[in-house]
Design an enzyme around this catalytic site. Structure first.
Site, mmCIF file in Angstrom:
data_model
loop_
_atom_site.group_PDB
_atom_site.id
_atom_site.type_symbol
_atom_site.label_atom_id
_atom_site.label_comp_id
_atom_site.label_asym_id
_atom_site.label_seq_id
_atom_site.Cartn_x
_atom_site.Cartn_y
_atom_site.Cartn_z
ATOM 1 N N GLU A 1 29.404 8.365 11.142
ATOM 2 C CA GLU A 1 29.545 9.749 11.555
ATOM 3 C C GLU A 1 28.527 10.652 10.843
ATOM 4 O O GLU A 1 27.907 11.507 11.457
ATOM 5 C CB GLU A 1 30.983 10.202 11.228
ATOM 6 C CG GLU A 1 31.292 11.632 11.614
ATOM 7 C CD GLU A 1 31.414 11.806 13.134
ATOM 8 O OE1 GLU A 1 31.672 10.788 13.801
ATOM 9 O OE2 GLU A 1 31.225 12.929 13.613
ATOM 10 N N ASP A 2 28.379 10.451 9.539
ATOM 11 C CA ASP A 2 27.645 11.442 8.744
ATOM 12 C C ASP A 2 26.270 10.996 8.249
ATOM 13 O O ASP A 2 25.557 11.783 7.634
ATOM 14 C CB ASP A 2 28.484 11.834 7.508
ATOM 15 C CG ASP A 2 29.772 12.526 7.899
ATOM 16 O OD1 ASP A 2 29.834 13.061 9.028
ATOM 17 O OD2 ASP A 2 30.720 12.527 7.094
#
Ligand code: MN
Length: 740
Positions: free
Chosen positions: A89-90
């Site tokens: 996600e990051d």
């Protein structure tokens, strides 16, 4: 010696060491090696990133991994996934590279976790029922996705302090709506309680503070109570050879708040702020169930049990695996106290859910136990024939929540108390929408405003600009906001009606070349059964009173408080010496008035038979010259007819619109929505009959009671009864005697 200054690096290293040291389900050096490898990947990927609190980001995946391992009891695969849960996600790391390093199982789980983030952690999009369902269905491929997500949420809730207020409210709202029920469903009681308490803390900080404060203040007294209660039990159990722990378990802040909220009682009124928990080490060779009941028996030898408060989840465990025997007994202080009896094994299951099941199974059997459990949950999530909204219901989202979340047609969430109706929803959106609402569409189906909403309902309010709140709305508005808005609208409406009515009266009096005066009002108030002028104006304004007979009333020389007047036409009696003061018509019949004041009355109604207009009657001349009116069927009248024919006066009721008498009807039927309104409308509007009192009660879907009303004669009354019988739901209507 100088105090050691811990660097970020020290903290991170300590957390990693603890993760490995406390890993219950790690069994080989290979497991520790895998943890270090995953940690290294995450640490590199998140390097330089910090959380809102300022802490290095990597502490978050480490904390989530510890929750997954130590609080949920999951194994190495889940720990690896927890460490890597935010990297796709990051950061720049891809699912493919994870699959290459850790295999497809880890990759699938992390892919699931990444997708959940896409559904709700991003932006401020409100959570849609459909999205939620999709998410669960896709991701329940591997239940560990949901468990790791729960751990992630728990850590975020524990560190929520650092976020701005609006984020706090959004995350806390989702937590109580979605994650706490999920934890409950999965049997993770400790996590469920913590999520609930934290959620309450951020959603209603004052309430939370107040309850925790009171809880602290009463702690000493509670401890005393617990000790006083426990000592005899400890003594008895020890004498019977039990090894056990006994403790007073305080209720969670959330469950206390829920109780206050649901039952609308104060903190001081909650008697069960704690439960006594007995956790015993089972004696070998005796079934745990038998030992539970054995302890039950020893306790109830000391304290009398409350018969309807035994919960036996030992014979039949709850769906989520919970096992325990609960009873409530009368304590020495005269208060009911709940006692929970569990074996050590049952206690671990209760606190840690399925993870605890493992411990008591053959170690070889671990994966298959987990698989079985996952299969069970998946079946629950997977029922193919449910639509998204039903699915939400079934998912118990509203089962133990004190609030429901309903959606507007555009998907915005409105939070309302449990049992809120469509009307509450309308007022929650806007007072103007509430005031003009006529019905609602819930999940595209037309429903009345009284419809009780459920979590996940999509609600559209139908309005009409000319619609106004009715008094019956107060029966199905549950929120303070709706109730006060309805009352305000009704007040305004009454004021408006009063003004309209006043003007109508002035106009009517003007037609008669009269101006309103207190003398005139004094005269007409009782005639219209009104106690003061505002009541009369309001009755005129709402059409309950028509002024057609105003002239007649004004011309009558009545000084009575209430008009209970009707006409009786009497033939001349055969006797002589007619007393003065009786009005005869051209045919020699006598016109008589019935009033409240005995001295003004020139005839009396016989108490033995109480005839009313419409009944066939006969008059009997009394010694004082007055006439007593009997029913033609009255036995004493029949006796008089045969013996004193000379005293008989032929009598006949004549109809007169002005004149009314009091009658009582008794009615009963099904307590259908809107039925009271339909009954009263039928009486006041359609038949133009004045009601004096209404006394209807609803209970268990049935209503019954009486209505006192002024009718002109029996045919009016019969008509009314026939019309009332036509109302759907009305089962019986009949006239009963008025006993004042
Ligand atoms: Mn996270």
């Amino acid at each position: 010696m100088e105090p050691k200054v811990y660097t970020d690096q020290d903290l991170i290293q300590a957390e990693l060491d603890n993760l490995i040291k406390h890993c219950v389900n790690c069994h080989s050096d290979n497991d520790a090696r895998l943890i270090r490898k995953a940690f290294k990947m995450a640490d590199d990927a998140h390097r330089g990133m910090r959380r809102k609190s300022g802490a290095p980001f990597i502490l978050h995946p480490l904390a989530v991994a510890r929750i997954v391992s130590e609080e949920i009891g999951l194994g190495i695969t889940s720990i690896v996934c927890a460490l890597l849960h935010d990297v796709v996600e990051d950061t720049d790391i891809t699912i493919e590279s994870i699959e290459n390093s850790y295999g497809s199982k880890v990759a699938t789980i992390i892919d699931g976790l990444t997708k959940i983030s896409g559904v709700f952690d991003k932006e401020t999009n409100s959570l849609q029922a459909e999205n939620f369902r999709k998410m669960l269905l896709t991701l329940s491929d591997d239940l560990r996705v949901i468990l790791i997500k729960l751990a992630d949420r728990l850590h975020n809730m524990r560190t929520l302090e650092a976020l701005p207020r609006d984020k706090q409210i959004k995350i806390a709202g989702e937590t109580i709506y979605l994650y706490a029920p999920l934890a409950h469903r999965l049997g993770l009681y400790a996590i469920k309680s913590e999520l609930e308490d934290l959620s309450l803390k951020y959603r209603y900080p004052e309430v939370y503070e107040e309850i925790s404060e009171k809880f602290k203040l009463t702690e000493e007294r509670r401890l005393h109570l617990i000790n006083h209660f426990s000592i005899p039990i400890i003594d008895r159990l020890e004498k019977n050879g039990f090894t056990f722990d006994i403790s007073g378990r305080p209720k969670s802040i959330y469950s206390i708040w829920q109780k206050m909220h649901l039952k609308n009682i104060s903190f001081e009124e909650i008697y069960d702020l704690f439960a006594i928990r007995i956790i015993f080490e089972p004696k070998p060779g005796i079934p745990e169930k038998t030992q539970c009941w054995n302890i039950y028996s020893l306790i109830t030898d000391i304290y009398p049990p409350k018969p309807d408060r035994i919960r036996d989840w030992v014979s039949t465990p709850k769906a989520n695996g919970y096992e325990a025997l609960h009873l409530t007994v009368m304590g020495p202080s005269g208060k009911w106290i709940e006692v929970q009896i569990r074996s050590r094994r049952m206690d671990e299951i209760a606190e840690r859910g399925f993870a605890a099941h493992w411990k008591y199974k053959d170690k070889q059997d671990q994966e298959s136990e987990l698989d079985k459990w996952i299969k069970k949950i998946r079946e629950m999530l997977d029922s193919p024939d449910q639509d998204a909204l039903e699915f939400l219901d079934d998912f118990k989202l509203n089962l133990f929540a004190t609030e429901i979340m309903a959606f507007t047609p555009k998907g915005h969430i409105r939070t309302l108390p449990t049992n809120a109706t469509a009307l509450d929803f309308a007022y929650d959106i806007h007072t103007a929408i509430g005031n003009q609402s006529i019905a609602a569409k819930v999940n595209h189906k037309l429903v009345p405003l009284s419809h009780v909403l459920k979590s996940g309902d999509q609600v559209e309010i139908l309005t009409s600009a000319t619609h106004k709140p009715g008094i019956d709305w107060l029966n199905y508005a549950t929120t303070m906001k709706a109730k006060s808005a309805i009352k305000a609208a009704l007040k305004a409406e009454i004021k408006n009606r009063t003004e309209v009515g006043k003007q109508q009266l002035i106009d009517k009096l003007n037609e008669l070349n009269l101006t309103p005066s207190s003398r005139i009002l004094k005269k007409i108030l009782p005639a219209y059964d009104s106690l003061h002028k505002d009541e009369l104006y309001s009755k005129i304004g709402s059409g309950i009173v028509t002024l057609d007979n105003l002239k007649e009333i004004l011309s009558k020389n009545t000084r009575n408080k209430y008009v209970r007047v009707w006409n009786l036409t009497l033939g001349r009696s055969s006797g002589k010496n007619e007393p003065p003061g009786h009005d005869y018509d051209s045919k020699g019949t006598l016109l008589l008035k019935e009033t409240m004041v005995d001295s003004e009355r020139n005839y009396v109604i016989a108490k033995c038979c109480n005839p009313i207009p419409g009944d066939e009657v006969i008059g009997v001349r009394q010694a004082d010259g007055s006439v007593k009116i009997h029913s033609i069927n009255c036995s004493s009248a029949i006796k008089l007819m045969s013996s004193r024919g000379d005293l008989l006066v032929p009598a006949k009721w004549t109809q007169h619109k002005v004149l009314s008498y009091l009658a009582r009807i008794q009615l009963s039927g099904l307590d259908r929505f809107g039925i009271y309104n339909q009954i009263t409308t039928t009486i006041t509007k359609e038949l133009n009959i004045n009601m004096r009192t209404i006394n209807l009660h609803g209970h268990d879907g049935i209503f019954s009671g009486t209505i006192d009303l002024y009718v002109h004669n029996t045919s009016d009354l019969n008509n009314l009864i026939l019309n009332l019988m036509k109302i759907k739901g009305v089962e019986s209507v009949h006239r009963v005697e008025v006993k004042e």
